[in-house]
Design a protein around this motif. Structure first.
Motif, PDB file in Angstrom:
ATOM      1  N   GLN A 100       7.724   0.366  -4.425  1.00  0.00           N
ATOM      2  CA  GLN A 100       7.231  -0.590  -5.407  1.00  0.00           C
ATOM      3  C   GLN A 100       7.737  -2.007  -5.160  1.00  0.00           C
ATOM      4  O   GLN A 100       8.074  -2.736  -6.092  1.00  0.00           O
ATOM      5  CB  GLN A 100       7.601  -0.118  -6.824  1.00  0.00           C
ATOM      6  N   LYS A 101       7.786  -2.387  -3.886  1.00  0.00           N
ATOM      7  CA  LYS A 101       8.113  -3.770  -3.534  1.00  0.00           C
ATOM      8  C   LYS A 101       6.844  -4.420  -2.994  1.00  0.00           C
ATOM      9  O   LYS A 101       6.650  -4.561  -1.787  1.00  0.00           O
ATOM     10  CB  LYS A 101       9.237  -3.801  -2.498  1.00  0.00           C
ATOM     11  N   GLY A 102       5.959  -4.815  -3.937  1.00  0.00           N
ATOM     12  CA  GLY A 102       4.654  -5.336  -3.567  1.00  0.00           C
ATOM     13  C   GLY A 102       4.686  -6.573  -2.697  1.00  0.00           C
ATOM     14  O   GLY A 102       3.983  -6.641  -1.680  1.00  0.00           O
ATOM     15  N   PRO A 103       5.489  -7.597  -3.020  1.00  0.00           N
ATOM     16  CA  PRO A 103       5.501  -8.806  -2.177  1.00  0.00           C
ATOM     17  C   PRO A 103       5.916  -8.515  -0.740  1.00  0.00           C
ATOM     18  O   PRO A 103       5.335  -9.052   0.203  1.00  0.00           O
ATOM     19  CB  PRO A 103       6.530  -9.701  -2.884  1.00  0.00           C
ATOM     20  N   GLU A 104       6.934  -7.653  -0.570  1.00  0.00           N
ATOM     21  CA  GLU A 104       7.360  -7.294   0.782  1.00  0.00           C
ATOM     22  C   GLU A 104       6.263  -6.533   1.516  1.00  0.00           C
ATOM     23  O   GLU A 104       6.023  -6.740   2.713  1.00  0.00           O
ATOM     24  CB  GLU A 104       8.643  -6.464   0.746  1.00  0.00           C
ATOM     25  N   ALA A 105       5.594  -5.623   0.794  1.00  0.00           N
ATOM     26  CA  ALA A 105       4.496  -4.868   1.407  1.00  0.00           C
ATOM     27  C   ALA A 105       3.391  -5.803   1.872  1.00  0.00           C
ATOM     28  O   ALA A 105       2.867  -5.670   2.981  1.00  0.00           O
ATOM     29  CB  ALA A 105       3.953  -3.843   0.410  1.00  0.00           C
ATOM     30  N   LEU A 106       3.037  -6.765   1.030  1.00  0.00           N
ATOM     31  CA  LEU A 106       1.987  -7.725   1.399  1.00  0.00           C
ATOM     32  C   LEU A 106       2.414  -8.549   2.604  1.00  0.00           C
ATOM     33  O   LEU A 106       1.610  -8.832   3.504  1.00  0.00           O
ATOM     34  CB  LEU A 106       1.684  -8.638   0.212  1.00  0.00           C
ATOM     35  N   SER A 107       3.706  -8.928   2.645  1.00  0.00           N
ATOM     36  CA  SER A 107       4.206  -9.697   3.786  1.00  0.00           C
ATOM     37  C   SER A 107       4.036  -8.923   5.083  1.00  0.00           C
ATOM     38  O   SER A 107       3.627  -9.497   6.105  1.00  0.00           O
ATOM     39  CB  SER A 107       5.688 -10.032   3.557  1.00  0.00           C
ATOM     40  N   TRP A 108       4.306  -7.619   5.039  1.00  0.00           N
ATOM     41  CA  TRP A 108       4.170  -6.818   6.264  1.00  0.00           C
ATOM     42  C   TRP A 108       2.710  -6.544   6.612  1.00  0.00           C
ATOM     43  O   TRP A 108       2.368  -6.434   7.786  1.00  0.00           O
ATOM     44  CB  TRP A 108       4.970  -5.520   6.135  1.00  0.00           C
ATOM     45  N   ILE A 109       1.855  -6.464   5.606  1.00  0.00           N
ATOM     46  CA  ILE A 109       0.418  -6.380   5.885  1.00  0.00           C
ATOM     47  C   ILE A 109      -0.027  -7.638   6.617  1.00  0.00           C
ATOM     48  O   ILE A 109      -0.788  -7.601   7.596  1.00  0.00           O
ATOM     49  CB  ILE A 109      -0.374  -6.222   4.570  1.00  0.00           C
ATOM     50  N   GLN A 110       0.432  -8.779   6.150  1.00  0.00           N
ATOM     51  CA  GLN A 110       0.064 -10.044   6.776  1.00  0.00           C
ATOM     52  C   GLN A 110       0.612 -10.137   8.195  1.00  0.00           C
ATOM     53  O   GLN A 110      -0.052 -10.667   9.092  1.00  0.00           O
ATOM     54  CB  GLN A 110       0.577 -11.198   5.913  1.00  0.00           C
TER      55      GLN A 110
END
Length: 1153
Positions: free
Chosen positions: A396-406
């Protein structure tokens, strides 16, 4: 000579690579065969065998030592160089040289085309086919790991070569072309990039099945068409061909062909849940062992990979870890480092999908991502980034997940439509997770507008599965945000379901997910729209459809989660109807889910299921339908499951682990578990159980994992070493922990795999299971406390020990205490939690100079208006269970951390005047710290050096007086001379010197500044040194477990502790130092004058010196020394008020050896 070479080819054709290689290296062959031909054949034989590093060395040695290309060997030289282009990036670390090898291979392929060789039955053609086949492998490798190559020309020769070779009865060449076509067309790369057609392979396979050929080739043909079965093949026809291939392999003396076919057949049956799994695994392991005896490493690799790929659900998680470990060992033998990279990636995915161990994935993935260069492995790097993103999403660390998607998209943008669709699905899931945490309708509308376009495009291009999955994810968002468009999206999903039925297992899983989401929609509907229990009954029916779909496709975790949703539906009906049978149904379904998830080792979901079992059990008790024993048992299981969620988080690293555990501790469900348990104990008057639950609520913090893996209680050490088996496992565990600590993050996950399996074995032995429980934060037992008190009385001449704790129940504060071997006692205080919070806000948090503060009050302590007199009720009851001079162990948690409990009054005098006092975050913490200083097990050879460090320099943000600087440094010299310590002052007190000294001293004293920003967090505490500062985070990284020192910090706010949202986990320098291995820490709760600190230090170390001179046991009672020092400065007029002396507190062990 021709006869020997023919014999060699026969041996290689039969898979007897070792014999063939030995024959090639015989004197007769070496002397008669062209050197280039010899190098080409020997290297290729080793490559087929799986010895890639050896093959590469032979080719490179030849190329480095050869003369200029000779005309007769031009084609052979081309072949060797092409082999090198394929194998070199497989052997090098992290895909090194892949791009350069591909560029060179492309030039070689162009050179081959310029030779203008036409197909004819000759050795030249056989070599050409082998070169082109190798080039195809290189193109596939680059496309798979780096940048997809749209290069149909590289594969255009396969079909024509197959037909021509088969017509000319060149079966070896026909089979080579057929295998390359089959292997290429079976992946999206083949159809999208190389324009290969499945119907073409079907035609080729049909020919291979029909055409008569020698038995050795026919066996390979039937084997190939079974491995890559034609699209219209039935299972029965496939198995008939496999049986015929096995028979022919055996008849022709093939070394391993029959076993490879058997492995494939067994693995297919495992995937279909047919037969005895244990027997199947045993058979495959026997085959793999046979491959090892033949040194057929490629066969070992394929066997292990096939077996691992067969177990797609979490039941066989430990077996998968074993297989990954074996595969990693294989890589060491073959030298194929590429496969290590692929296995690490596979291992990450296995941990993530089957056990929810996201921190392990993050630890490895971040380092692996950095190790793979964009210049050689863009696609593989993107895959790793995608897995890390899923790991962050899981915790549940959404910002970090989005960063790695990017990061994944920045490195590599998928060009194949199905790949792009899958990447988009993951991105959408992350965006939805972020939208759920910040549910603004405008943002939701924008998100839906964008993704509707993508979904429509996927449906138009026939990619129903990804579109279905995206719609399902959107429905989850709409349900959770009570969006009115939910029904519209449900209808869109329903329109796609006919396209999913009867398709792949993946499609059935998506359909089951749709049923789950539909059920969630029913459960979220307003009860006014669907009165009674219609919504719940509809949901239960939908979920019942989902369960068999999940079970059929091996989705055991999803099936268990579905059962948990059914339980919630039944519970909702119970709430509406008070039908107790519905509560029973809810409990039974939740129990089924918990048992399944626990066995599957899906920690977080098992914890959720355990919570609901406990809650339903508590409700049954509160309604008089269950016993207190039943309710407490369920609550205990739930509490342990919640703790199991936290244990693995320590992998994230000291302070990161603490932060993540803080989030877990703030979970409302955790607090509800403890509240429900205490409620049962209080209502049933179960005081011993109340004591136990009070300690459970405090023993689960990071502060209880002191010296993890280092400190082993003596009784456990003896028990472990008594049994050779447990001793061996313990020593292996220590070795693995050391290797994990010393290894690179990229290789650490394989070591963690081994540790996971080993600790599962350890848990079967009582002594090792007890040790693992201690490390997991299992609370100290009453018996352990009693033994500790007895040992303290024997070794330290302590009269009696009273353990004192405070609990809050229904808003009221209670004291729970026990003395030595006595029973637990409950003593109520006439104070509420709310009154304590108001007191803290007024006297602790408020730093306004115009208002009275605990830290600078000018009132005398006997003044009725003095702030501490309002809290004396917190300790008054202690007089009922203790005597003067008893050692009091205060287990203060939550808001009590900010109160100097030892300065409150009992009978008109402060507690510290009546009794020595030591603090602890929990009694488990106390037990662990005491064990570091008590007991004969302590090694007398441990370091005994002492250090006095003082730094009082002019720095921004701190008060500086030149005269006080002189006095501080003089005081440090005097103290060091008195106790035989090394003195380090002024500029010598640097960051490096601080770390070096504190890690090698048995006693460390620091006098200086501590900076803390209470507006931000107490975790921003920093010790100021001559060339910088050390933070709480830095303190967590110290390694004090070799000395277990006592540490004194005479610095402002050095003992201040920040409190977690759960109220039971202190954060600050004290916690950091204890977690790093200190046995005790003495600090100050609030800012004190430097002169007061000097005076206290003089008194305290005089007491230590006097205690050492009269102690014949080598054990000093620090609590008594602190008490005497505090009373001495309290007796001085200048420092008589509590704001001067009450700040000094001792945490951890009360003893110094």
């Amino acid at each position: 000579m021709d006869g020997m070479f023919d014999r060699f080819q026969q041996l290689r054709g039969q898979g007897r690579f070792e014999e063939g290689a030995n024959l090639l290296q015989s004197d007769a062959v070496v002397q008669s065969l062209d050197p280039a031909q010899l190098a080409a054949e020997l290297g290729y034989t080793l490559q087929c065998q799986g010895c890639l590093a050896k093959a590469l060395k032979i080719w490179e040695d030849f190329l480095n030592g050869k003369q200029a290309d000779g005309e007769p060997n031009r084609l052979v030289m081309l072949r060797i160089r092409m082999h090198v282009c394929l194998v070199r990036p497989m052997v090098r670390e992290n895909l090194d040289t892949l791009t350069a090898s591909f560029d060179e291979a492309a030039r070689l392929d162009e050179k081959l085309s310029l030779m203008g060789l036409e197909y004819q039955v000759s050795d030249h053609v056989a070599t050409e086919v082998l070169i082109r086949d190798t080039y195809c492998k290189i193109v596939q490798l680059v496309s798979q790991l780096h940048i997809p190559q749209r290069n149909p020309e590289a594969f255009s020769w396969l079909e024509s070569t197959f037909d021509c070779a088969l017509s000319n009865k060149e079966y070896r060449l026909a089979l080579m072309a057929a295998r390359r076509y089959a292997a290429s067309v079976s992946s999206p790369l083949g159809t999208e990039l190389f324009q290969l057609r499945v119907d073409t392979w079907d035609r080729m396979a049909s020919k291979l099945i029909r055409v008569e050929m020698p038995a050795i080739f026919k066996a390979q043909a039937l084997d190939l068409t079974s491995e890559f079965a034609p699209s219209l093949d039935s299972v029965d026809a496939l198995e008939l061909r496999e049986e015929a291939a096995r028979r022919m392999y055996d008849e022709t003396g093939h070394a391993f062909g029959s076993m490879q076919v058997d492995i494939r057949r067994i693995c297919r049956r495992i995937r279909r849940n047919e037969g005895d799994v244990a027997a199947a695994v045993d058979t495959i392991q026997a085959h793999v062992s046979s491959f090892e005896q033949q040194n057929y490493l490629f066969g070992v690799q394929n066997g292990l990979q096939s077996l691992q790929a067969s177990f797609t659900d979490a039941r066989f998680f430990d077996l998968q870890l074993n297989l990954i470990g074996l595969t990693d060992e294989l890589v060491s033998k073959s030298g194929a480092n590429l496969f290590r990279l692929l296995y690490l990636t596979k291992s990450m995915a296995t941990w993530l999908l089957h056990s929810g161990r996201a921190p392990r994935v993050i630890e490895t993935g971040v380092s692996l991502y950095d190790a793979v260069l964009e210049t050689n492995g863009r696609r593989q790097k993107a895959t790793i980034a995608s897995i890390v993103a899923q790991a962050y999403l899981q915790i549940q660390k959404g910002p970090e997940a989005l960063s790695w998607i990017q990061k994944s998209c920045a490195v590599y943008t998928p060009t194949i439509p199905i790949e792009r669709a899958e990447a988009d699905t993951l991105e959408l899931q992350v965006l939805i997770a972020l939208a759920l945490s910040n549910p603004l309708e405008a943002d939701r509308n924008q998100l839906l507008q964008k993704w509707n376009t993508i979904i429509n495009d996927e449906i138009q291009h026939g990619m129903v599965g990804p579109a279905f999955e995206k719609l399902n994810a959107i429905v989850t968002l709409l349900i959770r945000t009570h969006d009115g468009r939910t029904d519209q999206y449900i209808q869109r999903i329903e329109s796609l379901t006919p396209h999913l039925a009867g398709q792949s297992a993946d499609m059935e899983t998506k359909l089951a997910g749709f049923y789950q989401n539909s059920a969630a929609l029913w459960l979220s509907k307003d009860s006014g729209i669907h009165p009674g229990s219609r919504a719940e009954e509809e949901a239960i029916d939908l979920l019942e459809k989902a369960v068999p779909l999940y079970l059929r496709t091996g989705g055991l975790v999803q099936a268990a989660n579905t059962r948990l949703m059914q339980a919630l539906a039944h519970f909702s009906i119970f709430q509406k109807s008070t039908d107790f049978n519905r509560l029973v149904d809810a409990y039974n379904l939740a129990d089924i889910a918990h048992e399944a998830l626990r066995n599957l080792d899906v920690t977080e979901m098992a914890s959720q299921a355990a919570y609901w079992c406990a809650y339903y059990g508590y409700l049954a008790w509160s309604h008089g339908r269950a016993t207190s024993d039943f309710a407490l048992k369920q609550l205990s299981v739930a509490e342990k499951a919640k703790n199991d969620e936290c244990v693995d988080l320590s992998i994230l690293g000291g302070f990161d682990a603490m932060a993540r555990r803080q989030q877990r501790g703030a979970d409302d469900k955790v607090q509800r578990i403890y509240d429900m348990a205490r409620q049962v104990c209080l209502r049933e008057n179960l005081l011993e159980e109340l004591w136990s639950w009070t300690q459970k609520s405090k023993a689960r913090g990071l502060s209880d994992l002191l010296a993890l893996g280092v400190l082993v209680p003596e009784h456990l050490r003896v028990a472990i070493e008594r049994d050779s088996a447990t001793k061996d496992m313990f020593e292996r565990e220590v070795e693995l922990m050391q290797r994990i600590s010393a290894s690179e993050s990229t290789t650490r996950i394989n070591l963690r795999n081994q540790l996971h399996i080993l600790q599962a074995e350890m848990s079967a032995h009582t002594s090792l299971r007890d040790l693992l429980s201690l490390r997991a934060g299992t609370p100290v037992t009453r018996r352990q406390l009693e033994d500790l008190a007895t040992e303290a009385r024997q070794e330290a001449s302590v009269t009696d020990v009273v353990f004192v704790d405070w609990v809050v129940q229904d808003g009221q504060v209670c004291v729970v205490a026990t003395r030595n071997h006595g029973p637990a006692q409950l003593l109520r205080c006439p104070l509420s939690l709310r009154s304590l919070e108001e007191w803290k806000t007024r006297y602790v948090d408020n730093r306004d100079d115009e208002d009275e503060s605990l830290y600078d009050s000018e009132l005398e302590e006997d003044d009725p208006e003095y702030c501490l007199r309002q809290l004396d009720a917190l300790v008054e009851a202690i007089a009922e269970i203790s005597e003067e001079n008893d050692l009091l162990v205060f287990c203060a948690t939550g808001i009590l951390h900010s109160i100097p409990l030892h300065a409150l009054w009992i009978g008109g005098e402060p507690v510290i005047a009546r009794n020595p006092v030591v603090y602890c975050a929990s009694l488990t913490t106390a037990w662990q710290c005491w064990r570091q200083t008590l007991g004969a097990w302590r090694d007398p050879a441990l370091p005994t050096s002492k250090t006095v460090m003082a730094v009082y320099e002019e720095t921004p943000g701190t008060r500086f007086l030149r005269d006080e600087q002189v006095r501080v440094y003089e005081s440090a010299d005097t103290l060091s001379a008195a106790i035989g310590a090394n003195a380090i002052t002024g500029r010598g007190a640097s960051l490096g010197q601080f770390k070096a000294s504190i890690e090698t001293s048995s006693l460390f004293h620091f006098h200086g500044h501590c900076i803390v920003d209470r507006v931000v967090a107490v975790t921003d505490q920093r010790i100021v040194l001559s060339d910088g500062s050390l933070s709480v985070v830095d303190m967590f990284r110290l390694k004090l477990g070799t000395c277990w020192p006592h540490i004194t910090l005479i610095a402002c706010d050095s003992a201040s502790q920040g409190i977690s949202a759960s109220g039971d986990e202190p954060l600050g320098l004290v916690t950091a130092l204890l977690c790093s291995g200190a046995s005790s820490v003495l600090g100050t709760l609030w800012p004190i004058a430097s002169a007061t600190g000097r005076e206290f230090s003089r008194c305290f170390y005089n007491e230590i010196k006097d205690a050492r001179s009269v102690s014949g046991r080598g054990l000093i009672n620090l609590a008594c020394c602190l008490r005497a020092a505090v009373l001495e400065i309290r007796g001085e007029r200048r420092t008589r008020r509590p704001c001067h002396w009450a700040s000094f507190v001792l945490h951890g062990s009360p003893f110094l050896r």
